[in-house]
Design a protein around this motif. Structure first.
Motif, short mmCIF file in Angstrom:
data_model
loop_
_atom_site.label_atom_id
_atom_site.label_comp_id
_atom_site.label_asym_id
_atom_site.label_seq_id
_atom_site.Cartn_x
_atom_site.Cartn_y
_atom_site.Cartn_z
N LYS A 37 38.63 33.52 -54.71
CA LYS A 37 37.91 34.02 -53.54
C LYS A 37 38.59 33.45 -52.29
O LYS A 37 38.63 32.24 -52.09
N VAL A 38 39.13 34.33 -51.46
CA VAL A 38 39.87 33.95 -50.26
C VAL A 38 39.09 34.42 -49.04
O VAL A 38 38.80 35.61 -48.90
N VAL A 39 38.75 33.50 -48.15
CA VAL A 39 38.01 33.84 -46.94
C VAL A 39 38.94 33.74 -45.73
O VAL A 39 39.68 32.76 -45.59
N ILE A 40 38.90 34.76 -44.87
CA ILE A 40 39.69 34.76 -43.65
C ILE A 40 38.75 34.52 -42.47
O ILE A 40 37.83 35.29 -42.23
N LEU A 41 39.00 33.43 -41.73
CA LEU A 41 38.15 33.08 -40.59
C LEU A 41 38.98 33.06 -39.31
O LEU A 41 40.20 32.89 -39.34
N GLY A 42 38.29 33.20 -38.19
CA GLY A 42 38.96 33.16 -36.90
C GLY A 42 38.17 33.95 -35.88
O GLY A 42 37.26 34.71 -36.22
N ASN A 43 38.50 33.78 -34.62
CA ASN A 43 37.82 34.49 -33.54
C ASN A 43 37.96 36.00 -33.70
O ASN A 43 38.91 36.50 -34.33
N GLY A 45 39.06 39.60 -32.91
CA GLY A 45 40.23 40.16 -32.23
C GLY A 45 41.55 39.53 -32.57
O GLY A 45 42.58 39.94 -32.02
N VAL A 46 41.56 38.53 -33.49
CA VAL A 46 42.85 37.90 -33.83
C VAL A 46 43.61 38.68 -34.89
O VAL A 46 44.77 38.37 -35.17
N GLY A 47 42.96 39.69 -35.49
CA GLY A 47 43.66 40.55 -36.45
C GLY A 47 43.38 40.23 -37.90
O GLY A 47 44.22 40.51 -38.77
N LYS A 48 42.20 39.69 -38.20
CA LYS A 48 41.87 39.34 -39.59
C LYS A 48 41.81 40.58 -40.48
O LYS A 48 42.37 40.60 -41.58
N ILE A 113 42.54 30.09 -41.95
CA ILE A 113 42.08 29.95 -40.57
C ILE A 113 43.09 30.65 -39.68
O ILE A 113 44.26 30.28 -39.63
N THR A 114 42.63 31.67 -38.97
CA THR A 114 43.54 32.56 -38.26
C THR A 114 43.32 32.54 -36.75
O THR A 114 42.18 32.50 -36.29
N TYR A 115 44.41 32.54 -36.01
CA TYR A 115 44.36 32.68 -34.55
C TYR A 115 45.44 33.67 -34.14
O TYR A 115 46.29 34.06 -34.95
N ALA A 116 45.43 34.08 -32.90
CA ALA A 116 46.47 34.97 -32.37
C ALA A 116 47.37 34.17 -31.45
O ALA A 116 46.87 33.43 -30.59
N VAL A 181 51.91 29.35 -41.16
CA VAL A 181 52.83 30.49 -41.12
C VAL A 181 52.41 31.41 -39.98
O VAL A 181 51.22 31.57 -39.70
N GLU A 182 53.41 31.97 -39.29
CA GLU A 182 53.15 32.98 -38.28
C GLU A 182 53.37 34.35 -38.89
O GLU A 182 54.35 34.56 -39.62
N THR A 183 52.46 35.26 -38.62
CA THR A 183 52.49 36.59 -39.23
C THR A 183 52.41 37.68 -38.16
O THR A 183 52.06 37.42 -37.02
N SER A 184 52.71 38.88 -38.62
CA SER A 184 52.47 40.06 -37.79
C SER A 184 51.96 41.16 -38.71
O SER A 184 52.70 41.68 -39.53
N ALA A 185 50.67 41.46 -38.57
CA ALA A 185 50.13 42.57 -39.36
C ALA A 185 50.74 43.89 -38.89
O ALA A 185 50.84 44.85 -39.67
N LYS A 186 51.20 43.93 -37.66
CA LYS A 186 51.76 45.16 -37.10
C LYS A 186 53.05 45.55 -37.80
O LYS A 186 53.25 46.71 -38.19
N ASN A 187 53.96 44.56 -37.97
CA ASN A 187 55.23 44.89 -38.63
C ASN A 187 55.36 44.29 -40.03
O ASN A 187 56.44 44.30 -40.60
#
Length: 241
Positions: A37-43, A45-48, A113-116, A181-187
């Motif tokens: 079970k993987v939970v994605i958290l963050g504000n 609009g960060v792209g979760k 834990i995700t941020y933009a 790690v830095e990611t880009s869901a866009k590309n």
């Protein structure tokens, strides 16, 4: 596997109970997948949601609406010959949805834990998200729990960037050294890598727990029973005196 849990918001994949699952039940034998079970958290609009959808279906929609409540998707991931079924939970980042998301923290194996990178406030709130998760997930091993720090929207220009990699790496050093790690869901840059790091982090955490439990096992054959004195012998000795 079916269950009676209700999820507010969009959902996908099989519904599986959100209660905690003992490590021993994660992988019953080599022929069965480990369910994580993987939970994605963050504000908000960060792209979760974009991260989850890019990883599961390789789809990106820049006009994705904010998640309302909780949604989840499943995907199998093979690492070193082992297959893991990731049950990925995307939670609403807005404060007004806090009462809806926190019940789903329990039983989590990994937390992203995700941020933009173009939103400094979302990075400032990273510590808050960690504390909230540890509190409501009732995690005992907070310092070693499998957190992953993800800086999304790495495709933005340098002029738009508000959080440097060095700042993120320093945060990790001060908070248990989780993978970053830095990611880009866009590309699609590093999206699968983020989830691979999550599984690898969980594997190390599981091995540590297994060693801890093994050290607590007591070999009863090596424990000598205390010497017992017969009450009759004590009485006889007293009368002889």
């Amino acid at each position: 596997m079916s269950g009676s849990n209700r999820v507010l918001g969009r959902g996908g994949g099989s519904r599986i109970a959100s209660g905690s699952t003992p490590v021993a039940q994660k992988r019953l034998n080599n022929s069965k997948n480990a369910l994580l079970k993987v939970v994605i958290l963050g504000n908000g609009g960060v792209g979760k949601s974009c991260l989850m959808n890019r990883f599961v279906s390789n789809h990106f929609d820049q006009h994705t609406f904010h998640t309302i409540g909780v949604e989840f998707l499943n995907k199998d991931l093979e690492i070193n010959g082992e297959t893991y079924t990731l049950q990925i939970w995307d939670t609403a980042g807005q404060e007004r949805f806090k009462s809806l998301r926190t019940p789903f923290y329990r039983g989590s194996d990994v937390c992203l834990i995700t941020y933009a990178v173009n939103d400094g406030n979302s990075f400032k709130d990273v510590s808050m998200w960690c504390k909230e998760f540890l509190k409501y997930a009732d995690v005992k091993e907070g310092s070693s729990f499998p957190f992953i720090l993800v800086g999304n929207k790495a495709d933005v220009s340098e002029g738009e960037r508000q959080v440097t990699q060095e700042e993120a790496q320093n945060w990790c050093k001060e908070n248990g050294n989780p993978p970053f790690v830095e990611t880009s869901a866009k590309n699609a840059s590093n999206v699968e890598l983020a989830f691979r790091l999550a599984v690898e982090r969980w594997t190390k955490f599981e091995e540590k727990l297994d060693r801890h439990y093994e050290n607590e096992v007591v070999d009863l054959r090596s424990v000598k029973p205390p010497e017992r004195v017969s009450c009759c012998m004590s009485a006889t000795a007293s009368s002889e005196e």
